[in-house]
Design a protein around this motif. Structure first.
Motif, PDB file in Angstrom:
ATOM      1  N   TRP A 190      51.998  36.472  40.764  1.00  0.00           N
ATOM      2  CA  TRP A 190      51.455  37.480  41.677  1.00  0.00           C
ATOM      3  C   TRP A 190      50.275  38.143  40.965  1.00  0.00           C
ATOM      4  O   TRP A 190      50.442  39.047  40.147  1.00  0.00           O
ATOM      5  N   SER A 191      49.070  37.618  41.278  1.00  0.00           N
ATOM      6  CA  SER A 191      47.864  38.063  40.587  1.00  0.00           C
ATOM      7  C   SER A 191      47.157  39.134  41.419  1.00  0.00           C
ATOM      8  O   SER A 191      46.845  38.913  42.595  1.00  0.00           O
ATOM      9  N   MET A 192      46.871  40.299  40.797  1.00  0.00           N
ATOM     10  CA  MET A 192      46.184  41.398  41.481  1.00  0.00           C
ATOM     11  C   MET A 192      44.995  41.849  40.651  1.00  0.00           C
ATOM     12  O   MET A 192      45.041  41.829  39.412  1.00  0.00           O
ATOM     13  N   ARG A 193      43.926  42.260  41.356  1.00  0.00           N
ATOM     14  CA  ARG A 193      42.728  42.728  40.660  1.00  0.00           C
ATOM     15  C   ARG A 193      42.300  44.063  41.263  1.00  0.00           C
ATOM     16  O   ARG A 193      42.146  44.195  42.469  1.00  0.00           O
ATOM     17  N   ALA A 194      42.081  45.039  40.404  1.00  0.00           N
ATOM     18  CA  ALA A 194      41.658  46.373  40.831  1.00  0.00           C
ATOM     19  C   ALA A 194      40.164  46.527  40.574  1.00  0.00           C
ATOM     20  O   ALA A 194      39.660  46.155  39.503  1.00  0.00           O
ATOM     21  N   TYR A 195      39.444  47.094  41.578  1.00  0.00           N
ATOM     22  CA  TYR A 195      37.996  47.278  41.484  1.00  0.00           C
ATOM     23  C   TYR A 195      37.652  48.761  41.607  1.00  0.00           C
ATOM     24  O   TYR A 195      38.246  49.485  42.411  1.00  0.00           O
ATOM     25  N   ASP A 196      36.660  49.184  40.830  1.00  0.00           N
ATOM     26  CA  ASP A 196      36.138  50.529  41.056  1.00  0.00           C
ATOM     27  C   ASP A 196      34.845  50.424  41.864  1.00  0.00           C
ATOM     28  O   ASP A 196      34.377  49.332  42.181  1.00  0.00           O
ATOM     29  N   TYR A 197      34.226  51.551  42.220  1.00  0.00           N
ATOM     30  CA  TYR A 197      33.036  51.537  43.070  1.00  0.00           C
ATOM     31  C   TYR A 197      31.813  50.980  42.355  1.00  0.00           C
ATOM     32  O   TYR A 197      30.843  50.580  42.990  1.00  0.00           O
ATOM     33  N   ALA A 198      31.855  50.924  41.056  1.00  0.00           N
ATOM     34  CA  ALA A 198      30.743  50.343  40.312  1.00  0.00           C
ATOM     35  C   ALA A 198      30.804  48.824  40.282  1.00  0.00           C
ATOM     36  O   ALA A 198      29.834  48.174  39.908  1.00  0.00           O
ATOM     37  N   GLY A 199      31.964  48.266  40.673  1.00  0.00           N
ATOM     38  CA  GLY A 199      32.134  46.827  40.616  1.00  0.00           C
ATOM     39  C   GLY A 199      32.877  46.358  39.395  1.00  0.00           C
ATOM     40  O   GLY A 199      33.106  45.160  39.216  1.00  0.00           O
ATOM     41  N   ASN A 200      33.304  47.290  38.503  1.00  0.00           N
ATOM     42  CA  ASN A 200      34.141  46.917  37.372  1.00  0.00           C
ATOM     43  C   ASN A 200      35.525  46.565  37.888  1.00  0.00           C
ATOM     44  O   ASN A 200      35.996  47.115  38.889  1.00  0.00           O
ATOM     45  N   SER A 201      36.233  45.647  37.187  1.00  0.00           N
ATOM     46  CA  SER A 201      37.538  45.211  37.671  1.00  0.00           C
ATOM     47  C   SER A 201      38.475  44.874  36.526  1.00  0.00           C
ATOM     48  O   SER A 201      38.052  44.630  35.399  1.00  0.00           O
ATOM     49  N   ARG A 202      39.772  44.899  36.840  1.00  0.00           N
ATOM     50  CA  ARG A 202      40.807  44.482  35.893  1.00  0.00           C
ATOM     51  C   ARG A 202      41.863  43.708  36.670  1.00  0.00           C
ATOM     52  O   ARG A 202      42.203  44.068  37.796  1.00  0.00           O
ATOM     53  N   THR A 203      42.401  42.629  36.031  1.00  0.00           N
ATOM     54  CA  THR A 203      43.352  41.746  36.691  1.00  0.00           C
ATOM     55  C   THR A 203      44.692  41.769  35.957  1.00  0.00           C
ATOM     56  O   THR A 203      44.737  41.796  34.728  1.00  0.00           O
ATOM     57  N   SER A 204      45.789  41.757  36.734  1.00  0.00           N
ATOM     58  CA  SER A 204      47.142  41.633  36.184  1.00  0.00           C
ATOM     59  C   SER A 204      47.862  40.543  36.962  1.00  0.00           C
ATOM     60  O   SER A 204      47.784  40.521  38.201  1.00  0.00           O
ATOM     61  N   SER A 205      48.547  39.621  36.254  1.00  0.00           N
ATOM     62  CA  SER A 205      49.112  38.440  36.915  1.00  0.00           C
ATOM     63  C   SER A 205      50.536  38.149  36.436  1.00  0.00           C
ATOM     64  O   SER A 205      50.791  37.162  35.737  1.00  0.00           O
ATOM     65  N   PRO A 206      51.539  38.974  36.780  1.00  0.00           N
ATOM     66  CA  PRO A 206      52.930  38.688  36.414  1.00  0.00           C
ATOM     67  C   PRO A 206      53.514  37.590  37.306  1.00  0.00           C
ATOM     68  O   PRO A 206      53.007  37.343  38.403  1.00  0.00           O
ATOM     69  N   ALA A 207      54.583  36.944  36.812  1.00  0.00           N
ATOM     70  CA  ALA A 207      55.253  35.886  37.573  1.00  0.00           C
ATOM     71  C   ALA A 207      56.711  36.272  37.803  1.00  0.00           C
ATOM     72  O   ALA A 207      57.362  36.863  36.934  1.00  0.00           O
ATOM     73  N   PHE A 208      57.258  35.897  38.960  1.00  0.00           N
ATOM     74  CA  PHE A 208      58.644  36.207  39.324  1.00  0.00           C
ATOM     75  C   PHE A 208      59.264  34.995  40.013  1.00  0.00           C
ATOM     76  O   PHE A 208      58.570  34.243  40.691  1.00  0.00           O
ATOM     77  N   ALA A 248      25.905  55.067  36.717  1.00  0.00           N
ATOM     78  CA  ALA A 248      26.023  53.745  36.104  1.00  0.00           C
ATOM     79  C   ALA A 248      27.135  53.798  35.066  1.00  0.00           C
ATOM     80  O   ALA A 248      27.083  54.617  34.138  1.00  0.00           O
ATOM     81  N   GLU A 249      28.172  52.979  35.207  1.00  0.00           N
ATOM     82  CA  GLU A 249      29.309  52.984  34.269  1.00  0.00           C
ATOM     83  C   GLU A 249      29.951  51.609  34.256  1.00  0.00           C
ATOM     84  O   GLU A 249      29.876  50.858  35.220  1.00  0.00           O
ATOM     85  N   THR A 250      30.604  51.275  33.119  1.00  0.00           N
ATOM     86  CA  THR A 250      31.168  49.944  32.933  1.00  0.00           C
ATOM     87  C   THR A 250      32.641  49.970  32.560  1.00  0.00           C
ATOM     88  O   THR A 250      33.186  48.971  32.099  1.00  0.00           O
ATOM     89  N   THR A 251      33.316  51.105  32.740  1.00  0.00           N
ATOM     90  CA  THR A 251      34.737  51.194  32.420  1.00  0.00           C
ATOM     91  C   THR A 251      35.562  50.603  33.559  1.00  0.00           C
ATOM     92  O   THR A 251      35.438  51.026  34.711  1.00  0.00           O
ATOM     93  N   ALA A 252      36.440  49.640  33.213  1.00  0.00           N
ATOM     94  CA  ALA A 252      37.236  48.956  34.233  1.00  0.00           C
ATOM     95  C   ALA A 252      38.445  49.798  34.626  1.00  0.00           C
ATOM     96  O   ALA A 252      38.950  50.610  33.845  1.00  0.00           O
ATOM     97  N   PRO A 253      38.980  49.617  35.833  1.00  0.00           N
ATOM     98  CA  PRO A 253      40.215  50.298  36.238  1.00  0.00           C
ATOM     99  C   PRO A 253      41.394  49.816  35.401  1.00  0.00           C
ATOM    100  O   PRO A 253      41.304  48.804  34.691  1.00  0.00           O
ATOM    101  N   THR A 254      42.501  50.511  35.486  1.00  0.00           N
ATOM    102  CA  THR A 254      43.739  50.107  34.790  1.00  0.00           C
ATOM    103  C   THR A 254      44.896  50.103  35.783  1.00  0.00           C
ATOM    104  O   THR A 254      44.871  50.820  36.785  1.00  0.00           O
TER     105      THR A 254
END
Length: 792
Positions: free
Chosen positions: A653-671, A582-588
């Protein structure tokens, strides 16, 4: 059968007359008129038995009334078609009314006598209007250990469904001509419609089937009636004249009246050296497991008046013998009560037993029926397994399981009944016990038993283990180990299947805390008391035995998770433990999502680009999703993907990274891709303008002069030079910020337009200058360019 002595009894179909009679009482000679609304016709004739004299055959025609009203609350009836020979020659017995039936058997005088041969029957179905194939009747059935004078020898009854015609043949073994037993009868049982549920669901029957003769039988026109069969008038049967039946055919009513009490022979047996039955009613013992639902005798419509003798009781129940009843397996479970009634009537009214022989009966849907009366929770003495009734109970499954396996529902019910009965006496259903033989005999496997000697049996055994019979059929016998395991416990086949709220990486599940664990087990839920969800060995949730999942919330950190199944016996089984973090640390995103221009065909709505990124997690990265401008999912190790972008428009360009626990982090740069036309470049040397819809903006620059150049200046992080290509295209030098970085050859075997042929990207956005210079390639000096694309 040519060359093989046999006797054939044929119940076929003849046209009915308007009036007939039926015998009232099993062995009585009193007659009464039968209602014209409910009658079927029976003709008795004669056929020669090779080497053994003459016997009769019987022909039964269908009932005249087939409506639902006629079926409602129809009583149970048994029709006994006596088959007698004559030394004087052939004879024809008069037609007599009879009714439809659903069960058939053959019986004879003297319970100790055996019928040496094969009895085969086939029947005419009321539902389909077709004749069945030939079926063997089981003759090697258990005798009573101390039969009364009125007990008859008999085959097992065969359930055939609603029928109105029967054909029976008896074939001697090995072609012998030995005599047949006396008093040979075909016994037809109509289980009637007697329960409220059956009455409610009674459906209309098909129209009567009528034929001149039955299959395989030829009527004898020259038959002369004997004195015992002479009609009251000279009219022949079938002309509407009333005809009195003889004692060659009787019917047995379902119950005696108050004025004519039934005399029911006892099937009690002498005490074995170790146990004896008692008429004294013992106290019911509590069991170690729950009692399963059981349909009481009243529930399946038992007519108690036909078996008035009190039950007897054993001291205990040491073993359970499993049987099958024989007959079709395609019965509907709504017919099960009728089948039980039919067996009951056959055992009592045909064979002359005091009651139905089995203690319990089970249908293929798993419904359990009370058999022999006396109390389901008491050790009632049954008549099911010759030599071993004193210390056991008998459970019969409706149907034939010689080659067909019993359903899981039936197996589960057998296991529940066996576990409950054995549990009353502290016996392990998976264990063995010592039983004392009440008779000298051999079983199916050739094992000899001596009266008064103890032998080892499985607590749950098959009929064939104690007696020389195929019962309960090879397929069901092979399922006895499963029944024992289900009855005794622990729960079999327990395993976890999925874990909701968590992702599996390697051998570890990762969760943010809330999980739902799913499991399966092969032991039926009816034998399971409960399931427990264990976290680090402690139960955190308890569910019913029918549940297949349970939820829990885990504290942060590493845990073991398992499922414990508690059998109704109290025995437990635990699944293999799962490792759960059980963990709650989001990806980077160690590399923020970014675009770069790539080679390909350019137009204003689709500029070729490459999206690049890099995501990591402290435990286990699962995947990365592209949320916009389009949707896509990429694996944890993927770091780039090709795409296109619309020029002149800022796109996120919005991207979201997920780990196996379901924690996630989103990055959304524009070009924003920007197209710089050739006209915006600084020219050096000779260039001409060309026009075509194939060019960006409809125009392009072209030059064949060595040293001619075009220079663009922009602020961005990626650039791509866009040109036309052909077999005559030449070469250019490319300079970036004053430094020559590449020589590009534009030659192509086919003509191509708007091609991004050279690209360059930088880590950050900055001001840059891109200059192209014609090489002046010999024989193909020409260069045609559309312009430059850059990202800002």
């Amino acid at each position: 059968m040519k060359g093989v002595p046999h006797v054939t009894f044929v119940c076929g179909l003849h046209r009915p007359s308007r009036v007939g009679y039926v015998v009232s009482g099993r062995r009585s000679h009193a007659y009464r008129p039968l209602s014209l609304k409910r009658r079927a016709w029976l003709t008795l004739g004669a056929v020669v038995l090779g080497g053994g004299g003459i016997v009769t055959y019987a022909v039964a025609s269908p009932s005249g009334d087939h409506g639902a009203t006629g079926r409602a609350k129809r009583p149970v009836k048994v029709y006994d078609l006596a088959l007698k020979g004559s030394e004087s020659g052939k004879r024809e017995l008069p037609r007599t009314d009879t009714q439809q039936f659903s069960m058939v058997g053959v019986s004879w005088t003297g319970a100790a006598k055996r019928l040496d041969g094969t009895v085969q029957v086939r029947t005419h179905s009321l539902d389909s209007g077709e004749w069945s194939s030939w079926q063997d009747l089981e003759l090697n059935i258990d005798p009573l250990e101390k039969p009364g004078p009125h007990v008859r020898g008999a085959s097992e009854p065969l359930w055939v469904g609603s029928s109105d015609g029967v054909q029976v043949q008896v074939v001697h073994k090995n072609g012998t001509t030995g005599s047949l037993p006396k008093g040979l009868e075909v016994n037809l049982v109509d289980p009637g419609v007697v329960t409220a549920a059956e009455t409610k669901s009674a459906a209309a029957e098909p129209a009567a089937f009528v034929a001149e003769t039955s299959p395989g039988a030829t009527p004898t026109d020259s038959t002369e009636p004997t004195d015992s069969t002479a009609p009251t008038d000279s009219a022949t049967p079938g002309d509407g004249t009333t005809v009195a039946p003889t004692d060659a055919q009787t019917t047995t009513p379902p119950a005696p009246t108050d004025s004519t009490p039934a005399v029911t022979p006892s099937d009690s047996v002498p005490a074995s050296p170790s146990a004896s039955a008692s008429p004294t009613v013992p106290a019911a013992r509590p069991s170690t497991v729950p009692e399963p639902p059981i349909v009481a005798r009243a529930g399946w419509g038992a007519d108690e008046s036909i078996s008035p003798e009190a039950p007897e009781y054993n001291p205990d129940v040491k073993a359970v013998f499993v049987h099958h009843t024989d007959g079709a397996n395609d019965y509907s479970c709504t017919e099960s009560a009728s089948i039980v009634r039919g067996i009951y009537a056959y055992h009592v009214q045909v064979e002359g037993w005091k009651d139905i022989g089995y203690n319990f009966l089970v249908d293929k849907c798993g419904t359990v029926f009370e058999g022999r009366k006396g109390g389901v929770d008491l050790p009632v003495l049954g008549a099911h397994t010759y030599g071993w009734n004193r210390e056991s109970a008998g459970i019969a499954v409706l149907g034939d399981y010689t080659t067909t396996s019993a359903s899981n529902a039936a197996l589960a019910s057998i296991a529940r009944v066996a576990a409950w009965k054995l549990g009353q006496y502290g016996a392990d259903p998976a264990g063995t016990t010592q039983l004392t033989a009440g008779a000298g005999q051999k079983n199916y496997f050739g094992t000899s038993f001596t009266t008064g000697t103890k032998y080892t049996f499985q607590r749950i055994s098959g009929h064939r283990d104690g007696y020389n019979t195929q019962c309960p059929g090879g397929s069901l016998y092979a399922q006895l180990p499963t029944i024992r395991a289900w009855a005794a416990g622990p729960v079999q086949g327990l395993k976890t299947t999925t874990v909701d709220g968590a992702g599996l990486s390697g051998s570890t599940y990762y969760t943010k805390g809330a999980i739902t664990v799913h499991w399966t087990a092969t032991t039926p839920s009816s034998l399971i008391k409960n399931f427990q969800l264990l976290v680090d060995g402690k139960a955190v949730a308890t569910t019913s035995g029918t549940a297949t999942s349970a939820a829990a919330t885990l504290a942060l950190g590493s845990h073991t998770v398992a499922v414990r199944a508690v059998h109704q016996s109290g025995k437990t089984a635990t699944s293999a433990a799962l490792s759960v973090m059980a963990e709650t640390t989001a990806p980077t995103f160690t590399t923020t999502p970014r675009l770069s221009l790539r080679s390909g065909t350019v137009n204003t709505t689709a500029v070729p680009v490459t999206l690049g990124w890099k995501a990591t997690d402290d435990k286990a990265l699962r995947y990365v999703k592209l949320l916009s401008p389009t949707a896509a999912t990429y694996g944890a190790t993927t770091t780039s993907a090709g795409s296109t972008a619309k020029s002149g428009t800022a796109t996120t360009w919005s991207m979201r990274a997920y780990d196996y626990a379901g924690n996630s982090r989103t990055s959304s740069p524009a070009f924003t891709p920007v197209i710089l036309q050739e006209s915006s470049a600084t020219k050096s040397g000779s260039w001409s303008t060309r026009s075509s819809s194939s060019y960006l903006g409809g125009k392009s620059y072209s030059s064949a002069s060595k040293g001619a150049s075009l220079t663009w200046t922009f602020t961005g992080r990626s650039a791509a030079w866009v040109v036309s290509r052909a077999s005559t295209s030449g070469q250019v030098y490319v300079y970036v910020d004053g430094t020559k970085v590449s020589t590009v050859d534009l030659k192509s075997s086919s003509t191509l337009y708007r091609q991004a042929i050279w690209t360059k990207s930088w880590s950050t956005s900055a001001k840059h200058t891109v200059k192209i210079v014609l090489v002046g390639t010999s024989g193909r000096p020409t260069v045609t360019t559309d312009g430059l694309v850059y990202l800002k």
